[in-house]
Design a protein around this motif. Structure first.
Motif, PDB file in Angstrom:
ATOM      1  N   TYR A  48      32.972  27.680  35.595  1.00  9.82           N
ATOM      2  CA  TYR A  48      32.684  27.129  34.286  1.00  9.82           C
ATOM      3  C   TYR A  48      32.406  25.645  34.456  1.00  9.82           C
ATOM      4  O   TYR A  48      31.421  25.264  35.041  1.00  9.82           O
ATOM      5  CB  TYR A  48      33.874  27.335  33.362  1.00  9.82           C
ATOM      6  CG  TYR A  48      34.571  28.650  33.457  1.00  9.82           C
ATOM      7  CD1 TYR A  48      35.720  28.798  34.201  1.00  9.82           C
ATOM      8  CD2 TYR A  48      34.088  29.737  32.776  1.00  9.82           C
ATOM      9  CE1 TYR A  48      36.375  30.010  34.250  1.00  9.82           C
ATOM     10  CE2 TYR A  48      34.746  30.952  32.813  1.00  9.82           C
ATOM     11  CZ  TYR A  48      35.878  31.080  33.559  1.00  9.82           C
ATOM     12  OH  TYR A  48      36.526  32.267  33.604  1.00  9.82           O
ATOM     13  N   PHE A 102      41.368  30.982  26.649  1.00  9.57           N
ATOM     14  CA  PHE A 102      40.557  31.498  27.760  1.00  9.57           C
ATOM     15  C   PHE A 102      40.586  30.567  28.966  1.00  9.57           C
ATOM     16  O   PHE A 102      40.762  30.997  30.094  1.00  9.57           O
ATOM     17  CB  PHE A 102      39.084  31.651  27.328  1.00  9.57           C
ATOM     18  CG  PHE A 102      38.817  32.832  26.469  1.00  9.57           C
ATOM     19  CD1 PHE A 102      38.796  34.105  27.009  1.00  9.57           C
ATOM     20  CD2 PHE A 102      38.556  32.686  25.115  1.00  9.57           C
ATOM     21  CE1 PHE A 102      38.540  35.210  26.228  1.00  9.57           C
ATOM     22  CE2 PHE A 102      38.291  33.786  24.318  1.00  9.57           C
ATOM     23  CZ  PHE A 102      38.280  35.049  24.876  1.00  9.57           C
ATOM     24  N   ARG A 103      40.343  29.290  28.704  1.00 11.62           N
ATOM     25  CA  ARG A 103      40.221  28.316  29.791  1.00 11.62           C
ATOM     26  C   ARG A 103      41.517  27.560  29.991  1.00 11.62           C
ATOM     27  O   ARG A 103      42.254  27.312  29.031  1.00 11.62           O
ATOM     28  CB  ARG A 103      39.128  27.285  29.458  1.00 11.62           C
ATOM     29  CG  ARG A 103      37.822  27.868  29.138  1.00 11.62           C
ATOM     30  CD  ARG A 103      37.094  28.278  30.395  1.00 11.62           C
ATOM     31  NE  ARG A 103      36.146  29.298  30.089  1.00 11.62           N
ATOM     32  CZ  ARG A 103      36.388  30.602  30.279  1.00 11.62           C
ATOM     33  NH1 ARG A 103      37.518  31.013  30.778  1.00 11.62           N
ATOM     34  NH2 ARG A 103      35.477  31.490  29.964  1.00 11.62           N
ATOM     35  N   CYS A 117      41.720  33.870  30.898  1.00  9.05           N
ATOM     36  CA  CYS A 117      40.721  34.486  31.783  1.00  9.05           C
ATOM     37  C   CYS A 117      41.359  34.838  33.133  1.00  9.05           C
ATOM     38  O   CYS A 117      41.721  33.947  33.899  1.00  9.05           O
ATOM     39  CB  CYS A 117      39.555  33.524  31.992  1.00  9.05           C
ATOM     40  SG  CYS A 117      38.427  34.095  33.269  1.00  9.05           S
ATOM     41  N   VAL A 118      41.447  36.118  33.408  1.00 15.73           N
ATOM     42  CA  VAL A 118      42.121  36.543  34.641  1.00 15.73           C
ATOM     43  C   VAL A 118      41.303  36.175  35.884  1.00 15.73           C
ATOM     44  O   VAL A 118      41.838  36.096  36.986  1.00 15.73           O
ATOM     45  CB  VAL A 118      42.440  38.058  34.565  1.00 15.73           C
ATOM     46  CG1 VAL A 118      41.194  38.893  34.835  1.00 15.73           C
ATOM     47  CG2 VAL A 118      43.554  38.431  35.507  1.00 15.73           C
ATOM     48  N   PHE A 119      40.015  35.917  35.674  1.00 19.14           N
ATOM     49  CA  PHE A 119      39.170  35.540  36.810  1.00 19.14           C
ATOM     50  C   PHE A 119      39.535  34.171  37.378  1.00 19.14           C
ATOM     51  O   PHE A 119      39.177  33.831  38.503  1.00 19.14           O
ATOM     52  CB  PHE A 119      37.679  35.574  36.429  1.00 19.14           C
ATOM     53  CG  PHE A 119      36.900  36.506  37.310  1.00 19.14           C
ATOM     54  CD1 PHE A 119      36.651  36.193  38.637  1.00 19.14           C
ATOM     55  CD2 PHE A 119      36.443  37.722  36.824  1.00 19.14           C
ATOM     56  CE1 PHE A 119      35.963  37.064  39.460  1.00 19.14           C
ATOM     57  CE2 PHE A 119      35.755  38.595  37.636  1.00 19.14           C
ATOM     58  CZ  PHE A 119      35.514  38.272  38.963  1.00 19.14           C
ATOM     59  N   CYS A 179      30.382  38.383  31.266  1.00 17.30           N
ATOM     60  CA  CYS A 179      31.313  37.506  30.543  1.00 17.30           C
ATOM     61  C   CYS A 179      30.538  36.716  29.494  1.00 17.30           C
ATOM     62  O   CYS A 179      29.458  36.209  29.767  1.00 17.30           O
ATOM     63  CB  CYS A 179      31.970  36.527  31.519  1.00 17.30           C
ATOM     64  SG  CYS A 179      33.044  35.329  30.706  1.00 17.30           S
ATOM     65  N   TYR A 188      32.348  34.330  27.775  1.00 15.82           N
ATOM     66  CA  TYR A 188      33.287  33.245  27.500  1.00 15.82           C
ATOM     67  C   TYR A 188      33.197  32.139  28.542  1.00 15.82           C
ATOM     68  O   TYR A 188      34.192  31.512  28.882  1.00 15.82           O
ATOM     69  CB  TYR A 188      34.714  33.799  27.396  1.00 15.82           C
ATOM     70  CG  TYR A 188      34.805  35.014  26.508  1.00 15.82           C
ATOM     71  CD1 TYR A 188      34.330  34.965  25.201  1.00 15.82           C
ATOM     72  CD2 TYR A 188      35.337  36.211  26.979  1.00 15.82           C
ATOM     73  CE1 TYR A 188      34.394  36.085  24.390  1.00 15.82           C
ATOM     74  CE2 TYR A 188      35.404  37.333  26.171  1.00 15.82           C
ATOM     75  CZ  TYR A 188      34.927  37.269  24.876  1.00 15.82           C
ATOM     76  OH  TYR A 188      34.987  38.376  24.074  1.00 15.82           O
ATOM     77  N   MET A 242      31.779  32.247  31.893  1.00 15.38           N
ATOM     78  CA  MET A 242      31.426  32.505  33.280  1.00 15.38           C
ATOM     79  C   MET A 242      29.991  33.015  33.320  1.00 15.38           C
ATOM     80  O   MET A 242      29.595  33.828  32.491  1.00 15.38           O
ATOM     81  CB  MET A 242      32.357  33.562  33.869  1.00 15.38           C
ATOM     82  CG  MET A 242      32.024  33.866  35.314  1.00 15.38           C
ATOM     83  SD  MET A 242      33.182  35.038  36.031  1.00 15.38           S
ATOM     84  CE  MET A 242      32.568  36.581  35.418  1.00 15.38           C
ATOM     85  N   CYS A 273      42.509  38.177  29.384  1.00 13.41           N
ATOM     86  CA  CYS A 273      41.230  38.838  29.156  1.00 13.41           C
ATOM     87  C   CYS A 273      40.877  39.581  30.444  1.00 13.41           C
ATOM     88  O   CYS A 273      40.866  38.990  31.518  1.00 13.41           O
ATOM     89  CB  CYS A 273      40.155  37.801  28.828  1.00 13.41           C
ATOM     90  SG  CYS A 273      38.501  38.516  28.732  1.00 13.41           S
ATOM     91  N   PHE A 274      40.620  40.871  30.308  1.00 15.98           N
ATOM     92  CA  PHE A 274      40.185  41.686  31.452  1.00 15.98           C
ATOM     93  C   PHE A 274      38.777  42.242  31.184  1.00 15.98           C
ATOM     94  O   PHE A 274      38.385  43.247  31.776  1.00 15.98           O
ATOM     95  CB  PHE A 274      41.139  42.872  31.662  1.00 15.98           C
ATOM     96  CG  PHE A 274      42.548  42.499  32.030  1.00 15.98           C
ATOM     97  CD1 PHE A 274      42.863  42.129  33.332  1.00 15.98           C
ATOM     98  CD2 PHE A 274      43.568  42.536  31.092  1.00 15.98           C
ATOM     99  CE1 PHE A 274      44.168  41.797  33.689  1.00 15.98           C
ATOM    100  CE2 PHE A 274      44.881  42.200  31.435  1.00 15.98           C
ATOM    101  CZ  PHE A 274      45.174  41.832  32.745  1.00 15.98           C
ATOM    102  N   ALA A 275      38.050  41.607  30.239  1.00 16.36           N
ATOM    103  CA  ALA A 275      36.824  42.229  29.715  1.00 16.36           C
ATOM    104  C   ALA A 275      35.778  42.535  30.782  1.00 16.36           C
ATOM    105  O   ALA A 275      35.055  43.520  30.664  1.00 16.36           O
ATOM    106  CB  ALA A 275      36.214  41.351  28.629  1.00 16.36           C
ATOM    107  N   CYS A 276      35.671  41.715  31.825  1.00 14.07           N
ATOM    108  CA  CYS A 276      34.627  42.029  32.812  1.00 14.07           C
ATOM    109  C   CYS A 276      34.991  43.258  33.643  1.00 14.07           C
ATOM    110  O   CYS A 276      34.143  43.815  34.322  1.00 14.07           O
ATOM    111  CB  CYS A 276      34.265  40.826  33.671  1.00 14.07           C
ATOM    112  SG  CYS A 276      35.621  39.896  34.277  1.00 14.07           S
TER     113      CYS A 276
HETATM  114  S1  SF4 Z   1      35.154  38.458  30.649  1.00 12.95           S
HETATM  115 FE1  SF4 Z   1      36.054  38.192  32.717  1.00 12.95          FE
HETATM  116  S2  SF4 Z   1      35.370  36.163  33.390  1.00 12.95           S
HETATM  117 FE2  SF4 Z   1      35.039  36.268  31.184  1.00 12.95          FE
HETATM  118  S3  SF4 Z   1      36.880  35.398  30.265  1.00 12.95           S
HETATM  119 FE3  SF4 Z   1      37.202  37.606  30.389  1.00 12.95          FE
HETATM  120  S4  SF4 Z   1      38.215  37.909  32.367  1.00 12.95           S
HETATM  121 FE4  SF4 Z   1      37.331  35.868  32.408  1.00 12.95          FE
END
Ligand code: SF4
Length: 452
Positions: free
Chosen positions: A6, A182-183, A242-244, A388, A390, A392, A437-440
């Motif tokens: 980011y 998120f961040r 954000c888990v990433f 993503c 948000y 990324m 967030c695990f959305a990806c």
């Molecule tokens: S979608 Fe993935 S990369 Fe984006 S905020 Fe969620 S966990 Fe992080």
């Protein structure tokens, strides 16, 4: 890993030669953005700014830093998740309005920025950049409230998505995290100064002491009256960190949300080994991001760790951006196999993620050409199936290989002898079940997005 970070943000209040400290902080956060950097400082009367394209070292020199006067400064390392690469988009953004001057550094992606901007433009607003961050300045300037704090809260309550912000006025700094968090954004202390930064590694470099993370939905103000905290600004908070950040983005020496990144990644490697052990002679990482997970895999599996791929640290990251052709070439520029380590070995290679699959394919090919007898690919995160929104910079869903291919199909594509990912359950075992967030990985987006 080909995903883009980011941005990195830093701010310091009440320190002589504040810009020097921000400059060093930006150095520590260089991994979060390499396309541009900027600092805005103030002596309480005037704002001073210096920005440019490139790495922190390219943008600043002794003269430019000494021109940034005052005891308050904020800075930004940019990777363009929104807007284009023009100078006008380089942050911190800086503007005059009826209450004085304001500078803003933003990490994240405001997903309703286009909708807000359209309304503001229809109402007569003129935008200087096409960065999503500029809408915040307009919202503050147009609010009918009478105090700056009320105007600020008016503005941020309208925003949806990811925003960790550091905002500077003549005599104060505001640090804000969106209600989902998120961040990252942390607060530290250096003598009598208050410091804010995306990651704690920035505090280490300047000798600041980490105090705590800013909470989701919290506003912290450092000013003449000391440090004040406001945690009831947003109607509700719903923590979705954000888990990433744990998997790839943050520096391994940073502490994030109560955990050390290096330890977390090592643990991911251990759980990966529990889930997908394979008989092999050595475990190697794809450097550098795969190193802690490979160490964890080696520790848990008992298979010796070694370096089978050597990274050339002097390849400019921006050079390998533009096209598929150059990206492929870039893998060879960046990594070289160590033949003595690999020859006739059954190799487990640990990486943090697979995005398009092209890099993994090149790596497997490279290891086999260097003499590896078997190559077993182990990935310390679940398959990335959704983009993503948000902040990324993921490719489109179509380009994410795991969105349309099974693990076995990806294995065949990469020509690895076996391929296994860390399961979502395994990831949650390491980081925790909730609050992320695990959305990806699962496509469950915590905040509805519009791309108007
Ligand atoms: S979608 Fe993935 S990369 Fe984006 S905020 Fe969620 S966990 Fe992080």
């Amino acid at each position: 890993m080909n995903l883009k970070e980011y941005c990195g943000i830093v701010g310091i209040y009440n320190k002589s030669e504040a810009a020097n400290y921000v400059y060093l902080g930006l150095h520590a956060l260089q991994h979060r953005g390499q396309e541009a950097a900027g600092i805005v400082s103030t002596d309480g009367i005037q704002f001073y700014e210096h920005k440019g394209c490139g790495l922190v070292n390219d943008v600043f020199n002794k003269n430019s830093i000494s021109s940034l006067r005052g005891n308050v400064a904020i800075g930004h390392n940019r990777y363009s998740t929104f807007g284009d690469d023009s100078i006008a988009n380089i942050q911190p953004l800086f503007a005059h309005f009826d209450m004085g001057q304001i500078a803003i550094a933003h990490n994240g992606n405001i997903i309703n920025a286009n909708r807000i901007k359209k309304k503001l433009v229809d109402d007569g607003a003129i935008f200087n950049s096409n960065s999503d961050t500029e809408v915040i300045i307009h919202l503050i300037a147009r609010s009918q409230k009478t105090t700056f704090f009320d105007r600020l809260t008016d503005a941020v309550k309208v925003l949806k998505g990811a925003f960790s912000l550091i905002i500077m006025r003549e005599n104060e700094i505001y640090a804000i995290r969106d209600p989902w968090g998120f961040r990252p954004l942390s607060m530290g202390k250096l003598d009598d100064a208050t410091v804010f930064a995306s990651e704690t590694c920035a505090f280490d470099l300047i000798g600041a002491e980490f105090i705590r993370d800013i909470s989701p939905g919290e506003i912290v103000v450092a000013g003449n009256e000391g440090v004040k905290h406001y945690s009831n600004v947003f109607d509700a908070t719903n923590e979705k960190k954000c888990v990433f950040e744990y998997i790839y983005f943050s520096r391994p020496d940073s502490y994030l949300w109560g955990k050390n990144i290096y330890s977390i990644r090592k643990r991911m490697g251990e759980v990966l080994a529990e889930e997908s052990f394979v008989e092999a002679d050595i475990v190697i990482p794809t450097p550098d991001s795969g190193v802690p997970a490979a160490l964890g895999f080696s520790k848990k599996s008992g298979i010796p760790f070694d370096f089978g791929l050597i990274r050339n640290h002097y390849v400019g990251r921006t050079f390998i951006e533009p096209t598929q052709t150059i990206r492929h070439f870039g893998v060879r520029l960046k990594l070289n196999p160590s033949k003595d380590v690999l020859k006739d070995k059954r190799v487990v290679v640990v990486d943090d993620s697979i995005v398009r699959g092209t890099t993994s394919k090149r790596i497997v090919k490279m290891l086999k050409s260097a003499g590896a007898k078997e190559v077993h690919l182990r990935i310390s995160s679940p398959p990335v199936i959704s983009p993503c929104f948000y902040g990324m910079d993921t490719p489109t869903k179509r380009e994410l290989i795991a969105s349309s291919h099974s693990t076995e199909e990806i294995r065949k594509y990469t020509t690895a002898d076996s391929l296994e990912y860390l399961s979502i359950e395994g990831l949650k075992k390491v980081v925790g079940e909730t609050g992320y967030c695990f959305a990806c990985f699962d496509g469950n987006y915590p905040v509805e997005f519009d791309r108007e």
